[in-house]
Design an enzyme around this catalytic site. Structure first.
Site, PDB file in Angstrom:
ATOM      1  N   LYS B  87       0.820  -1.215   0.000  1.00 25.89           N
ATOM      2  CA  LYS B  87       0.000   0.000   0.000  1.00 25.89           C
ATOM      3  C   LYS B  87       0.857   1.269   0.000  1.00 25.89           C
ATOM      4  CE  LYS B  87      -3.945  -2.204   0.307  1.00 25.89           C
ATOM      5  NZ  LYS B  87      -4.949  -2.128  -0.744  1.00 25.89           N
ATOM      6  N   GLU B 109     -10.325   5.726   2.277  1.00 27.56           N
ATOM      7  CA  GLU B 109     -11.153   4.639   2.810  1.00 27.56           C
ATOM      8  C   GLU B 109     -10.200   3.542   3.259  1.00 27.56           C
ATOM      9  OE1 GLU B 109     -10.258   4.830  -0.282  1.00 27.56           O
ATOM     10  OE2 GLU B 109      -9.527   2.788  -0.588  1.00 27.56           O
ATOM     11  N   SER B 378       2.328  -9.545  -0.554  1.00 23.29           N
ATOM     12  CA  SER B 378       1.920  -8.133  -0.520  1.00 23.29           C
ATOM     13  C   SER B 378       2.039  -7.492   0.852  1.00 23.29           C
ATOM     14  CB  SER B 378       0.490  -8.002  -1.034  1.00 23.29           C
ATOM     15  OG  SER B 378      -0.382  -8.820  -0.275  1.00 23.29           O
TER      16      SER B 378
HETATM   17  C1  LIG Z   1      -1.395  -6.959   2.575  1.00 16.66           C
HETATM   18  C2  LIG Z   1      -2.487  -6.708   1.602  1.00 16.66           C
HETATM   19  N1  LIG Z   1      -2.510  -7.394   0.450  1.00 16.66           N
HETATM   20  C3  LIG Z   1      -3.484  -7.222  -0.457  1.00 16.66           C
HETATM   21  C4  LIG Z   1      -4.519  -6.340  -0.254  1.00 16.66           C
HETATM   22  C5  LIG Z   1      -5.595  -6.254  -1.290  1.00 16.66           C
HETATM   23  O1  LIG Z   1      -5.584  -5.082  -2.014  1.00 16.66           O
HETATM   24  P1  LIG Z   1      -5.128  -5.039  -3.522  1.00 16.66           P
HETATM   25  O2  LIG Z   1      -5.883  -6.082  -4.260  1.00 16.66           O
HETATM   26  O3  LIG Z   1      -5.454  -3.660  -3.962  1.00 16.66           O
HETATM   27  O4  LIG Z   1      -3.675  -5.301  -3.575  1.00 16.66           O
HETATM   28  C6  LIG Z   1      -4.542  -5.577   0.921  1.00 16.66           C
HETATM   29  C7  LIG Z   1      -5.622  -4.623   1.177  1.00 16.66           C
HETATM   30  O5  LIG Z   1      -5.824  -4.080   2.218  1.00 16.66           O
HETATM   31  C8  LIG Z   1      -3.502  -5.763   1.866  1.00 16.66           C
HETATM   32  O6  LIG Z   1      -3.482  -5.072   3.020  1.00 16.66           O
END
Ligand SMILES: Cc1ncc(COP(=O)(O)O)c(C=O)c1O
Lengths: 263, 427
Positions: B87, B109, B378
């Protein structure tokens, strides 16, 4: 020429107080009760009735309307039935015009061309889709022309002149002139925030369709101030609040108070 | 990925209340200018490096590879970003744009709170006012994040309408923006929303895939055979995938949350099995979970960050054109994958990222040892401690919480006592 514009122009010599556009939510607090409320308003003679078909995510609306929309969804309203119900009301009260307002997704699911066609068949005169920008609206506009229904566009404060022109020159039926920023239902005094007269005058330069002013209208003074400037005053959240407070009687009292011609 | 006037096939566009038109146009032009301004790009890279610790490593997981007995498994370590998730890449980028536009306040948000925290961190660093909208249910589930956002100076507004989750928070952020656009920027946290947000967020996240391109050539002399990423809104997936779109030999797999079952309300699968349908809401056209009247529906996932009713228009388009293959993992599979990574590699993954792990682990076993897969990790899993402890049925955790709570209140009493004592002395 648009049915709606003809109707408004026939009723409204600009020197008198604006006509009423009262906003109600289909299905709130129940489908039956909402139809009774609409009938009461039509019985009073409101010139135009704006009926909002509820959506789960109404992003242009403030707390009162959001809450009412969510409550309305509990009775699982169907757009098809809504059209039928409004058609019947319209036939019972031919001296008023009914407009349908909805966010795009329910309309999109139903089929935008189909909605325009069936709304016109039911005698509705206009549609308001607050999250459809005019540049994505070709199919909708074509259907409206074909079925002689008015696509009602919004004009907002701080809109660049170019865009006012772009929208105003495509306007049919009426223009919905938002009198401040934000969502529905916030308090506002019409004259202090910006020069409403200049705003409406600028819009006037580009179109001769009737002008309706809304967002934040709560008092008879606000309506009276529109005399000579606008054709229609739209009352939405304030009416909903009144209706929530004391039901149909309180709602009617508010309409009578805001619009002397209906008292 | 370049849009056509904000559209990706039939998805995308800008379906916002008219009042936001000028602000949306301002973002469009500012973003176009900034992208082409070398000094902006240099500042972006500097902040990514100095504040967030980029580049993040590409970690070869030898134990896991051996355990699975198939492809070579690599993790792109977005968990090592400042704030513990990808993020940050986007928030740093949009933060710089806010400065460029001269705005004083950001609105965001948040679901789990990851994007809210990242936004609050950057707002604090840039001296911006910050308001975070968060569903009241999420506030209750993720209070530690709320605590930190408030300590960072952000105002956290619990959203009590509708399902009281991410989608309602997004609606409320849009409402705020409708009255505050003159001095406020809506800093959306994923590749959704009106144009140019999907393209812009993807641009800022693409640093993930760009690094993977370089790192894979350096570490194993070729591009990866397959990429895996979880798909909530779609930003970490698009960040990893986008730089590889033209490399036809690189396969891409997006993983959605299958939650606890296939009934509406039990999962967040929008793109597989036609569970979601095309629609227009929250400012953009995409695929949404909705009923036959077009009302958006409730969703579920053990990972709050994947619990979203819509999906990026870019992902919807890439899935429709079959450039990205969509798959899913349920809550149970996700916990198993999380556990396996803990045990084999000493890495604590976020539950969101564990969705990508679950599908990748399953498929890696059927690949050859000379093939390479890259999974986007992520985020890190520290934030999930309460959920994971409960799901692993940890016997000590509840007693620990009870004991902690008891001491917490006792300390209160001690403090109250000392306060009242000192007041008495003054009296
Ligand atoms: C660690 C993590 N991975 C993935 C996501 C999913 O979001 P996005 O599909 O935009 O990567 C989030 C959303 O809060 C997240 O905190």
């Amino acid at each position: 020429m648009s049915q709606l514009a003809n109707f408004i122009n026939a009723k409204q010599p600009l020197t008198s107080q604006p006509l009423a556009m009262t906003h109600v939510i289909y299905g709130y607090p129940s489908i039956e009760a909402s139809l009774e409320w609409m009938q009461a308003l039509l019985e009073m003679g409101v010139e135009t009735l704006e009926v909002q078909f509820p959506f789960s995510d109404p992003v242009a609306d403030g707390p009162s309307i959001v809450q009412a929309c969510h409550k309305a969804l509990e009775s699982e309203p169907k757009i098809q039935q809504c059209l039928t119900d409004l058609g019947r009301l319209g036939r019972d009260y031919p001296n008023s015009k009914i407009l349908l307002m909805s966010y795009l997704n329910p309309v999109y699911r139903f089929g935008i061309t189909k909605l325009v066609k069936e709304a016109a068949e039911q005698g509705l005169t206009g549609l308001i889709l607050p999250d459809l920008p005019i540049e994505h609206a070709a199919e909708y506009q074509d259907a409206c022309v074909e079925h002689n229904l008015d696509a009602i566009w919004l004009i907002t404060p701080n809109m660049p002149t170019e865009r006012i022109k772009q929208i105003a020159t495509q306007a049919t039926g009426m223009l919905y002139c938002v009198s401040r920023s934000g969502v529905t239902g916030q308090k506002s005094s019409l004259q202090t925030e910006f020069d409403l007269a200049a705003y409406l005058a600028e819009i006037r330069q580009h179109t001769d369709v009737p002008l309706a002013v809304g967002f934040g209208i709560r008092s008879p003074q606000q309506v009276a101030e529109l005399t000579g400037l606008a054709d229609i005053a739209i009352v939405g959240s304030a009416l909903l609040d009144a209706h929530n407070q004391g039901g149909i009687a309180t709602g009617k009292a508010m309409v009578a108070n805001l619009f002397p011609q209906l008292a | 990925m370049k849009s056509e006037n904000g559209f990706y096939g039939q998805y995308g566009g800008s379906y916002i209340p008219e009042i936001l038109y000028s602000s949306q146009q301002q973002i469009l032009t500012t973003f176009e200018e900034a992208k082409n301004d070398p000094s902006f790009v240099a500042e972006l890279h500097k902040q990514w490096q100095q504040y967030s610790g980029r580049p993040t490593p590409l970690t070869h997981c030898e134990n896991l590879t051996q355990h699975l007995g198939g492809a070579q498994v690599y993790l792109k370590r977005e968990d090592l970003n400042h704030s513990g998730a990808h993020k940050m890449n986007n928030v740093i980028g949009q933060g710089l744009l806010v400065k460029r536009m001269g705005k004083k306040r950001v609105i965001a948000e948040t679901g789990a709170g990851q994007h809210g925290i990242a936004t609050a961190l950057v707002a604090s660093r840039l001296g911006l006012e910050c308001t975070i909208y968060m569903g009241a249910k999420d506030v209750a589930r993720q209070y530690p994040n709320v605590f930190w956002m408030r300590q960072l100076g952000a105002t956290v507004v619990p959203v009590k309408t509708g399902s009281q989750t991410l989608r309602d928070a997004l609606d409320e952020a849009l409402r705020d923006w409708s009255s505050s656009y003159e001095d406020s920027h809506y800093l959306i946290g994923t590749a959704c929303g009106c144009a140019p947000f999907p393209e812009m967020v993807t641009y800022f996240q693409s640093v993930i895939g760009q690094e993977v391109q370089r790192q894979s050539l350096a570490q194993f002399d070729q591009l990866p055979d397959r990429l895996y990423a979880c798909v909530g809104g779609g930003s970490n997936a698009l960040g990893l995938f986008t730089p590889f779109l033209e490399d036809k030999e690189v396969e891409m797999v997006g993983v959605e949350a299958a939650g606890r079952g296939m009934d509406m309300g039990d999962h967040s699968i929008r793109l597989s099995h036609n569970l979601g349908q095309a629609g227009i809401a929250q400012g953009f056209a995409s695929v949404f979970l909705q009923d036959d009247q077009g009302q958006l529906q409730e969703t579920h996932s053990i990972a709050a960050g994947l619990d979203y009713v819509g999906v990026s228009p870019i992902v919807a388009h890439l899935a429709e054109t079959q450039r990205v293959r969509m798959s899913y993992a349920n809550d149970e599979e996700v916990l198993a994958a999380c556990s396996l990574l803990l045990q084999k590699e000493g890495i604590i993954p976020a539950l969101e990222s564990s969705h990508a792990l679950a599908v990748a682990f399953k498929e890696a076993a059927d690949m050859r040892p000379d093939q390479h897969i890259v999974i986007n990790l992520s985020g890190r899993g520290d934030k999930d401690i309460f959920n994971v402890a409960k799901a692993f049925d940890d016997k000590e955790f509840a007693p620990f919480l009870e004991e902690y709570l008891k001491n917490y209140h006792e300390q209160d009493t001690v403090q109250d006592l000392s306060e009242s004592l000192s007041q008495e002395t003054h009296a």
